[in-house]
Write a protein that holds these residues in place. Structure first.
Motif, PDB file in Angstrom:
ATOM      1  N   GLU A 160       2.178  -6.786 -12.049  1.00  0.00           N
ATOM      2  CA  GLU A 160       2.049  -6.717 -10.594  1.00  0.00           C
ATOM      3  C   GLU A 160       3.388  -7.053  -9.960  1.00  0.00           C
ATOM      4  O   GLU A 160       4.224  -7.709 -10.574  1.00  0.00           O
ATOM      5  CB  GLU A 160       0.981  -7.696 -10.097  1.00  0.00           C
ATOM      6  N   ALA A 161       3.569  -6.592  -8.714  1.00  0.00           N
ATOM      7  CA  ALA A 161       4.812  -6.856  -7.998  1.00  0.00           C
ATOM      8  C   ALA A 161       4.499  -7.152  -6.540  1.00  0.00           C
ATOM      9  O   ALA A 161       3.518  -6.661  -5.991  1.00  0.00           O
ATOM     10  CB  ALA A 161       5.749  -5.657  -8.091  1.00  0.00           C
ATOM     11  N   LEU A 162       5.339  -7.957  -5.920  1.00  0.00           N
ATOM     12  CA  LEU A 162       5.235  -8.273  -4.505  1.00  0.00           C
ATOM     13  C   LEU A 162       6.247  -7.411  -3.756  1.00  0.00           C
ATOM     14  O   LEU A 162       7.454  -7.498  -4.006  1.00  0.00           O
ATOM     15  CB  LEU A 162       5.520  -9.752  -4.261  1.00  0.00           C
ATOM     16  N   LEU A 163       5.766  -6.560  -2.857  1.00  0.00           N
ATOM     17  CA  LEU A 163       6.668  -5.713  -2.073  1.00  0.00           C
ATOM     18  C   LEU A 163       7.384  -6.571  -1.042  1.00  0.00           C
ATOM     19  O   LEU A 163       6.749  -7.307  -0.286  1.00  0.00           O
ATOM     20  CB  LEU A 163       5.886  -4.591  -1.376  1.00  0.00           C
ATOM     21  N   LEU A 164       8.711  -6.488  -1.008  1.00  0.00           N
ATOM     22  CA  LEU A 164       9.505  -7.299  -0.080  1.00  0.00           C
ATOM     23  C   LEU A 164       9.899  -6.519   1.165  1.00  0.00           C
ATOM     24  O   LEU A 164       9.677  -6.972   2.278  1.00  0.00           O
ATOM     25  CB  LEU A 164      10.750  -7.837  -0.789  1.00  0.00           C
ATOM     26  N   CYS A 165      10.499  -5.341   0.983  1.00  0.00           N
ATOM     27  CA  CYS A 165      10.865  -4.511   2.132  1.00  0.00           C
ATOM     28  C   CYS A 165      11.007  -3.057   1.693  1.00  0.00           C
ATOM     29  O   CYS A 165      11.308  -2.772   0.544  1.00  0.00           O
ATOM     30  CB  CYS A 165      12.149  -5.003   2.811  1.00  0.00           C
ATOM     31  N   GLN A 166      10.777  -2.153   2.635  1.00  0.00           N
ATOM     32  CA  GLN A 166      10.833  -0.724   2.348  1.00  0.00           C
ATOM     33  C   GLN A 166      12.244  -0.213   2.585  1.00  0.00           C
ATOM     34  O   GLN A 166      12.846  -0.461   3.624  1.00  0.00           O
ATOM     35  CB  GLN A 166       9.835   0.009   3.246  1.00  0.00           C
ATOM     36  N   LEU A 167      12.786   0.525   1.595  1.00  0.00           N
ATOM     37  CA  LEU A 167      14.123   1.106   1.712  1.00  0.00           C
ATOM     38  C   LEU A 167      14.082   2.506   2.305  1.00  0.00           C
ATOM     39  O   LEU A 167      14.938   2.880   3.092  1.00  0.00           O
ATOM     40  CB  LEU A 167      14.798   1.173   0.335  1.00  0.00           C
ATOM     41  N   SER A 168      13.110   3.306   1.881  1.00  0.00           N
ATOM     42  CA  SER A 168      12.938   4.677   2.380  1.00  0.00           C
ATOM     43  C   SER A 168      11.460   5.007   2.295  1.00  0.00           C
ATOM     44  O   SER A 168      10.654   4.152   1.953  1.00  0.00           O
ATOM     45  CB  SER A 168      13.772   5.662   1.557  1.00  0.00           C
ATOM     46  N   ASP A 217       9.828   6.434   0.132  1.00  0.00           N
ATOM     47  CA  ASP A 217       9.247   6.294  -1.206  1.00  0.00           C
ATOM     48  C   ASP A 217       9.926   5.239  -2.077  1.00  0.00           C
ATOM     49  O   ASP A 217       9.755   5.229  -3.287  1.00  0.00           O
ATOM     50  CB  ASP A 217       9.237   7.642  -1.922  1.00  0.00           C
ATOM     51  N   GLU A 218      10.678   4.323  -1.467  1.00  0.00           N
ATOM     52  CA  GLU A 218      11.340   3.253  -2.227  1.00  0.00           C
ATOM     53  C   GLU A 218      11.085   1.899  -1.582  1.00  0.00           C
ATOM     54  O   GLU A 218      11.122   1.768  -0.369  1.00  0.00           O
ATOM     55  CB  GLU A 218      12.858   3.475  -2.293  1.00  0.00           C
ATOM     56  N   TRP A 219      10.852   0.908  -2.445  1.00  0.00           N
ATOM     57  CA  TRP A 219      10.616  -0.461  -2.000  1.00  0.00           C
ATOM     58  C   TRP A 219      11.442  -1.436  -2.833  1.00  0.00           C
ATOM     59  O   TRP A 219      11.632  -1.217  -4.026  1.00  0.00           O
ATOM     60  CB  TRP A 219       9.148  -0.833  -2.182  1.00  0.00           C
ATOM     61  N   VAL A 220      11.888  -2.511  -2.196  1.00  0.00           N
ATOM     62  CA  VAL A 220      12.437  -3.652  -2.930  1.00  0.00           C
ATOM     63  C   VAL A 220      11.240  -4.543  -3.222  1.00  0.00           C
ATOM     64  O   VAL A 220      10.438  -4.823  -2.328  1.00  0.00           O
ATOM     65  CB  VAL A 220      13.489  -4.420  -2.108  1.00  0.00           C
ATOM     66  N   ALA A 221      11.095  -4.951  -4.483  1.00  0.00           N
ATOM     67  CA  ALA A 221       9.944  -5.755  -4.883  1.00  0.00           C
ATOM     68  C   ALA A 221      10.394  -6.885  -5.793  1.00  0.00           C
ATOM     69  O   ALA A 221      11.470  -6.848  -6.384  1.00  0.00           O
ATOM     70  CB  ALA A 221       8.921  -4.877  -5.600  1.00  0.00           C
ATOM     71  N   TRP A 222       9.530  -7.894  -5.900  1.00  0.00           N
ATOM     72  CA  TRP A 222       9.764  -9.005  -6.818  1.00  0.00           C
ATOM     73  C   TRP A 222       8.677  -8.964  -7.876  1.00  0.00           C
ATOM     74  O   TRP A 222       7.482  -8.912  -7.568  1.00  0.00           O
ATOM     75  CB  TRP A 222       9.737 -10.334  -6.072  1.00  0.00           C
ATOM     76  N   VAL A 223       9.102  -8.962  -9.144  1.00  0.00           N
ATOM     77  CA  VAL A 223       8.178  -8.946 -10.265  1.00  0.00           C
ATOM     78  C   VAL A 223       8.279 -10.285 -10.988  1.00  0.00           C
ATOM     79  O   VAL A 223       9.379 -10.650 -11.430  1.00  0.00           O
ATOM     80  CB  VAL A 223       8.506  -7.790 -11.253  1.00  0.00           C
ATOM     81  N   GLN A 225       8.467 -13.041 -13.729  1.00  0.00           N
ATOM     82  CA  GLN A 225       9.082 -13.031 -15.060  1.00  0.00           C
ATOM     83  C   GLN A 225      10.112 -11.914 -15.230  1.00  0.00           C
ATOM     84  O   GLN A 225      10.466 -11.562 -16.348  1.00  0.00           O
ATOM     85  CB  GLN A 225       8.017 -12.921 -16.169  1.00  0.00           C
ATOM     86  N   HIS A 226      10.577 -11.357 -14.094  1.00  0.00           N
ATOM     87  CA  HIS A 226      11.627 -10.341 -14.171  1.00  0.00           C
ATOM     88  C   HIS A 226      12.633 -10.498 -13.034  1.00  0.00           C
ATOM     89  O   HIS A 226      13.826 -10.547 -13.260  1.00  0.00           O
ATOM     90  CB  HIS A 226      11.028  -8.931 -14.140  1.00  0.00           C
ATOM     91  N   GLY A 227      12.177 -10.536 -11.798  1.00  0.00           N
ATOM     92  CA  GLY A 227      13.063 -10.651 -10.642  1.00  0.00           C
ATOM     93  C   GLY A 227      12.919  -9.467  -9.703  1.00  0.00           C
ATOM     94  O   GLY A 227      11.905  -8.763  -9.719  1.00  0.00           O
ATOM     95  N   GLU A 228      13.951  -9.241  -8.907  1.00  0.00           N
ATOM     96  CA  GLU A 228      13.910  -8.150  -7.923  1.00  0.00           C
ATOM     97  C   GLU A 228      14.188  -6.808  -8.582  1.00  0.00           C
ATOM     98  O   GLU A 228      15.020  -6.704  -9.478  1.00  0.00           O
ATOM     99  CB  GLU A 228      14.936  -8.391  -6.813  1.00  0.00           C
ATOM    100  N   VAL A 229      13.468  -5.796  -8.084  1.00  0.00           N
ATOM    101  CA  VAL A 229      13.645  -4.423  -8.570  1.00  0.00           C
ATOM    102  C   VAL A 229      13.487  -3.469  -7.389  1.00  0.00           C
ATOM    103  O   VAL A 229      12.936  -3.840  -6.355  1.00  0.00           O
ATOM    104  CB  VAL A 229      12.613  -4.040  -9.658  1.00  0.00           C
ATOM    105  N   ILE A 230      13.982  -2.260  -7.554  1.00  0.00           N
ATOM    106  CA  ILE A 230      13.713  -1.189  -6.593  1.00  0.00           C
ATOM    107  C   ILE A 230      12.659  -0.300  -7.234  1.00  0.00           C
ATOM    108  O   ILE A 230      12.851   0.204  -8.350  1.00  0.00           O
ATOM    109  CB  ILE A 230      14.982  -0.392  -6.252  1.00  0.00           C
ATOM    110  N   LEU A 231      11.531  -0.132  -6.537  1.00  0.00           N
ATOM    111  CA  LEU A 231      10.430   0.676  -7.047  1.00  0.00           C
ATOM    112  C   LEU A 231      10.292   1.956  -6.243  1.00  0.00           C
ATOM    113  O   LEU A 231      10.398   1.933  -5.019  1.00  0.00           O
ATOM    114  CB  LEU A 231       9.110  -0.101  -6.956  1.00  0.00           C
ATOM    115  N   HIS A 232      10.054   3.042  -6.928  1.00  0.00           N
ATOM    116  CA  HIS A 232       9.702   4.303  -6.275  1.00  0.00           C
ATOM    117  C   HIS A 232       8.182   4.343  -6.150  1.00  0.00           C
ATOM    118  O   HIS A 232       7.468   3.725  -6.944  1.00  0.00           O
ATOM    119  CB  HIS A 232      10.220   5.495  -7.078  1.00  0.00           C
ATOM    120  N   ALA A 233       7.681   5.064  -5.178  1.00  0.00           N
ATOM    121  CA  ALA A 233       6.241   5.081  -4.885  1.00  0.00           C
ATOM    122  C   ALA A 233       5.399   5.487  -6.098  1.00  0.00           C
ATOM    123  O   ALA A 233       4.283   5.008  -6.249  1.00  0.00           O
ATOM    124  CB  ALA A 233       5.967   6.008  -3.710  1.00  0.00           C
TER     125      ALA A 233
END
Length: 103
Positions: free
Chosen positions: A70-78, A80-86, A88-96
């Motif tokens: 699971e990931a916590l969405l932090l802010c939307q970049l576009s 279809d892209e989000w900055v998220a926090w996972v 045991q991993h950290g921040e990532v950019i996720l595509h929809a």
């Protein structure tokens, strides 16, 4: 039909461009603007649910073998892209396509 094809093939590039410019100039711009405008944004909103910042989502692909699914969405970049926090991993950019709503 073949004669039309032969005629077009025989027309020089300059003649074809000139003919194209004449055709474009004859278009009625007012008729074109009355037509409904199709938007990809509307289509995406119909297909996928709206996600908001500070919401948890289910990951389709894990960023590492040890990260949570699971990931916590932090802010939307576009759209279809989000900055998220996972965890045991950290921040990532996720595509929809990489996440979905929690079940």
């Amino acid at each position: 039909m073949k004669t039309g094809f032969v005629f077009i093939a025989a027309v020089s590039t300059e003649s074809a461009l000139s003919l194209l410019k004449e055709t474009v100039m004859k278009l009625d711009v007012h008729k074109m603007t009355d037509a409904p405008i199709w938007s990809i944004e509307h289509f995406l909103n119909e297909v996928q649910p709206e996600f908001t910042a500070n919401s948890w989502v289910q990951l389709q692909d894990l960023p590492s073998d040890y990260s949570h699914d699971e990931a916590l969405l932090l802010c939307q970049l576009s759209h279809d892209e989000w900055v998220a926090w996972v965890p045991q991993h950290g921040e990532v950019i996720l595509h929809a396509h990489q996440f979905c709503a929690l079940h």
